[in-house]
Structure formats: structure tokens, C-alpha cells
Write an enzyme that holds these catalytic residues in place. Sequence first.
Site, PDB file in Angstrom:
ATOM      1  CG  ASP A   1      -4.346  -1.381   0.199  1.00 56.87           C
ATOM      2  OD1 ASP A   1      -3.681  -2.184   0.882  1.00 56.87           O
ATOM      3  OD2 ASP A   1      -4.261  -0.151   0.330  1.00 56.87           O
TER       4      ASP A   1
ATOM      5  CB  SER B   1      -0.952  -0.030   1.205  1.00 58.63           C
ATOM      6  OG  SER B   1      -1.950   0.935   1.086  1.00 58.63           O
TER       7      SER B   1
END
Length: 381
Positions: free
Chosen positions: A214, A53
Site C-alpha cells: 500500500d 491505495s
Amino acid sequence: MNKAQSRIGQPHIALLLTGGGARAAYQVGVLKAIALSLPRSAPLPFKIINGTSAGAINSTGLACYSSNMHLAIRKIEWIWKSFHTDMVYKSSLFGAFGHLFNNVMRSFQADYINHPPASLLDNTPLRHLLEDVLDLARIDRNIHRGFLDALSVTVSSYSNGKSVAFFQAKDAKPWQRAKREGVQTHLTLDHLMASSAIPMVFPSVRVKHNYYGDGSIHQLSPLSPSIHLGASKIFIIGVEQPKAHTPLGYEAHFPGMSVVAGHLLDSIFSDTLQSDLERLERVNRTVSLLPAKEKHKELKRVDTLVVNPSMNFNELAINYYDDLPIAIKLLLRTIGVKKHSQSSLTSYLLFEKSYTQELINIGYEDGLARLDEIRAFLELD
């Protein structure tokens, strides 16, 4: 003897940077504390870098300048200290609500039309920022010069539900495990955009024939890429914050949608790491009990050191809530996020320099407080 050669023979030490949106500014502060304790020409003390991320973006910035840690930290610190929300996602009234309007209008289109993924926010500005500040060609050069063994970026596949670690390395093999795999490639901006695409908040990203989001979503084993890439030690900078203080006599209210969404993000970004650290500790204990002649080639001891924030970011974000663009405050208010609400969403989306600078300062102080321990773990003495 050059800088790369002087490090030959040291254990393979990996750096793991977890996700957390704006909270990832904290990681820069911890790394800054380490850098200031090193000579100005010193390379990164990490041969393997893994990121997920927003941590993937920090990791890639470090990998691009791994030959000089001071330079690497200055580069990424300058970005975090200069942040405005509109550098990450469109935050004007027209940009924010226009994006939502387009999502609604596309929902009336025919199903056979391959329209863009829907999301709460449009993070196109982040791609433009990364294009301007990251020279990804430097990663290969640093690998060949010996300053870096491997860089991995973890994403989540919306096609098959797997956690995929895309890695760039000189000597490493792909791997396949249950619900996770390692894929060797040349990392691009698409991998970074995919890894940082917070679910529902930012749109998923297509890489070749699949869509990814993500990296924290399906990441059941955050330590896995570091271990597969050869690490014997893993230094981890997380974003798991201490619990907020609950006043005496406080009566809990029914959790609204914003509170539930914040809890989901907290779970995605921190819970799996703690579980994986517990599993690793059990493996280490098992390895220590085996006689030397019975050591299994797939089992080895891997030491870890974790640095987490000393302050609660949710409480801190309240002080900077008014710095958010008006459009984002209105948008968050529609799902129940107000200045003093219990939701942690604000702490993830508050990409304003007043807030990110404070996170860097907290990380720096936390790094200094544990500097002796960190230097001993990294064998910098």
C-alpha cells in the site's frame, strides 16, 4: 479550437486522491458534484492526477476517460454503486478461511521455497474486476491528445523502505529524494494492486524484482509526486473524518488489538498528509518573503484545497455492519471487531453497495456545499 487546446495556458492543476479502502467511495461523490457543474462534453479540469491505495484505482479510472469528465465519473460511480465484498476479496466461508488455512500450511514449508505472500484476505477478485473495467491503453492516448499531462500511482517498497511514485507522462523526469523516488513507466494492473495492498490485510505484489504494498505506508510526503510532475495547484480529496462524539462521563476501555489496528490504518492514511500540508505552507510563506530577483528555481508557491468528509465513517459503518458476509464478520470477530466496537477496520473493509452508495452521497453533498470554493480554485468560472 479543440477541448485540449482550450485549456492551454491554465495553471497545472493536480488532483490528489488519498487511500482508505472502501472509504474511497467518498471521493467519487465529491467529483460527481464538480462534474455536474460542468458542460457535458467538458474534459477533466485536472492535468495531473495522483493516487494512492484505493485512490490510485479511482485516479486511474479518471485518467482512462480524462477527455470527458461526465463519462469518467459515470464509469467509476457505477462500480462503487454496484459493489459487493466478493468483488474485492474472497468472502465466502471457504474462500476466507481456506486462504488462512493455506497461509498456515505454507508456514511449514522449507524456507527456500518462494511461496506467495501471506495476508488476512485474498484480493484476487479485485484484479479480475480491474481487468474487466480499466482500459489502460487509453492513458497514453489521452496524454498524447493533451487531455492529461501525467498520472502517478504511489506504492511502498518492502525491499528498500522507499515510497515510490510510478508515473506515466509525456514530459516529466524521474526524481530521487530521501526515502522517496519517482519512476517513469507504463502503468499496469500490478502497480494498482500493489498500491491498494493494505498492509497485512492484502498480499504484497511483485513488480519486476521487488515487492510492493500500500502506497500510504512509507508516504512521508504525499504532495511530492504532484509537485515533481509540475503542479502549481493541488486539489485534494482525503478521507480524514471528524472525531467521533464522546458521551459525557464516558470511561475509556483498554484498547484491544482491533482498536490499535484501526488507529494504525487511520495514521497511515491521513496523518502524513496533514504534516505535508503544514510543510508546504511554511515553504509558501518562505517564497512570499523572497525578493522577486532572489526566487529559487526549486522553490515555488503551490496552492492547495482539501476536501475531507463531514461525517464520521466509523459511526456510519456500524449501520451497515450486518451487510458484511458472515465469513468476514467471523474473521473480524476473532481479532475483536464487533458491530459496536471502536475499531475503524470495518469502515475500510465494508465493500457493500449499501455502504458505498451512502459514502458517495455524503461526498456529493460535501462537494455541493463547497462547490463555489472548488470552482474558484479550479478556475472553472
